[in-house]
Design a protein around this motif. Structure first.
Motif, PDB file in Angstrom:
ATOM      1  N   LEU A 368       0.796  -1.102   0.071  1.00  0.00           N
ATOM      2  CA  LEU A 368       0.080  -0.112  -0.124  1.00  0.00           C
ATOM      3  C   LEU A 368       0.579   1.283   0.016  1.00  0.00           C
ATOM      4  N   ALA A 377      -2.473   5.033   2.292  1.00  0.00           N
ATOM      5  CA  ALA A 377      -2.446   3.815   2.793  1.00  0.00           C
ATOM      6  C   ALA A 377      -3.174   3.735   4.290  1.00  0.00           C
ATOM      7  N   CYS A 381      -6.637   1.741   5.299  1.00  0.00           N
ATOM      8  CA  CYS A 381      -6.626   0.746   6.036  1.00  0.00           C
ATOM      9  C   CYS A 381      -7.731   1.169   7.192  1.00  0.00           C
TER      10      CYS A 381
END
Length: 412
Positions: A368, A377, A381
């Motif tokens: 990522l 990233a 998440c």
């Protein structure tokens, strides 16, 4: 009688502390002796895969032989497997293929050993006469506290004694765990049953299938298992890659990283202790949703927004405290939904599935960051974490978490 419960907690504390020491000592030992990051990764894989597979395959054996016997046997075997590494190294006999074998053996013993200790909970709760949340809350407190102390102890031992000698301490911890568990739970010892003496492979496979059929048929139990597996994946990405990269890119450095891990772990242990006292009185479904709202996406968001360190630490404290309520509640729900005859098989399957994605967390975080950069990233998440943990709000079956079918389970 509560001696078995408290003795089990003490044994688990010793085992977890030693395991955390080895998590630091083993990779450093490999780097010291080989200088190869690739080989270090191979060693980690050699331990993780047998651990997960043995958790799954060991379930029927736990039900056949009894969790106490399996737990003690695996701890004793771990003394030999882990202790052999520094002893053979000092004797000049440690080749890398042999190291892989010993680490794989240690992982294969840890899998069913941990699962067997986990499967002892219903019996310990019945013997002690305490609410299920009390036992799972105390267990979570012990695990989180031992993890925090074990990581610090591992660093000190490696720095002062070297990685090889630190592994000797890990081996000793397994021996002490076996002794404490054997002494404290001797009143729970049972002779081998007819099922334990049945070595028919067909019967074993059928028992394994029975565990899977039950897990697959319980939508709430299966949902909890899948949810925890996915959150473990995201947590591993956060802890192993996203946080270290954040510490470097923001200039906060290793001290800030260590501070965040410490306050998160410490607050989590406090939250688990509070849950051990109060969780039996709380609505599980609502507590689950609130706890994940606090401990999930916010910590990713504040880092994605490049917030000041004081804000990040404050969110880490709140997130850690909230996360402490989750294991006691989820653990109680899991054990209350599993019939006594299937505890070993189903609990082994659930824990194995929960651990299955952990090895890929670092890979996910690295990919990522390479593709979209650290802020995106972190945000990705966080969004995924929110979606995974809040989907139960849309499924009315998850409200079954509030049911406490203790009498029905005891009758089963």
């Amino acid at each position: 009688m509560r001696r078995p419960l408290y003795g089990w907690l003490a044994a688990d504390a010793l085992s977890v502390t030693g395991t955390r020491v080895s998590m630091i000592a083993v990779p450093l030992f490999v780097l010291e002796t080989t200088g190869s990051p690739t080989r270090t990764g191979l060693v980690a894989l050699a331990e993780a895969l047998p651990m997960v597979l043995a958790k799954v395959l060991g379930g029927p054996l736990i039900d056949r032989l009894g969790p106490r016997r399996v737990a003690i046997t695996c701890d004793v075997g771990s003394v030999a497997a882990v202790g052999a590494i520094p002893l053979l190294h000092d004797a000049g006999l440690m080749a890398f293929p042999l190291l892989l074998v010993l680490v794989a053996l240690a992982g294969a013993l840890r899998g069913p050993g941990d699962a067997a200790k986990h499967a002892m909970v219903p019996t310990l709760v019945s013997e002690a006469g305490v609410p299920m949340e009390r036992a799972t809350g105390l267990s979570s407190t012990v695990e989180r506290t031992a993890s925090m102390l074990g990581a610090g102890l591992g660093g000190l031992l490696v720095a002062s004694l070297g990685a090889a000698n630190a592994l000797l301490v890990d081996a000793v911890s397994f021996g002490l765990s076996a002794l404490v568990l054997a002494w404290a739970t001797r009143s729970l010892a049972t002779p081998a049953t007819a099922a334990a003496q049945d070595a028919d492979p067909a019967a074993y496979v059928e028992q394994l299938r029975a565990g899977w059929r039950f897990l697959r048929g319980d939508r709430v139990l299966l949902g909890i298992t899948v949810m925890v597996a996915l959150t473990n994946l995201l947590d591993a990405a956060w802890a192993s890659v996203l946080m270290p990269v954040w510490a470097v890119e923001t200039g906060n450095g290793a001290k800030a990283l260590g501070l965040l891990f410490a306050v998160f772990s410490g607050a989590s242990a406090v939250g688990a202790l509070v849950a051990a006292v109060w969780a039996a009185r709380l609505p599980r479904y609502a507590t689950y949703l609130v706890a994940f709202l606090v401990c999930g996406a916010p910590r990713f968001v504040v880092m994605a927004l490049d917030s000041p360190l004081a804000v990040v630490v404050t969110v880490a404290v709140a997130a850690g405290f909230a996360s402490g309520f989750l294991n006691p509640i989820l653990g109680a729900v899991i054990f209350e939904r599993i019939p006594a005859a299937l505890v070993g098989r189903v609990s082994s399957l659930t824990t194995a599935m929960c651990f299955a994605l952990l090895p890929f967390g670092g890979l996910l975080g690295g990919v990522l960051i390479a593709v979209v950069g650290l802020p995106f990233a972190m945000a990705a998440c966080g969004v995924a974490y929110f979606a995974v943990t809040m989907l139960p709000a849309l499924d009315p079956r998850w409200r079954e978490m509030d049911e406490r079918p203790v009498p029905a389970r005891a009758a089963a």
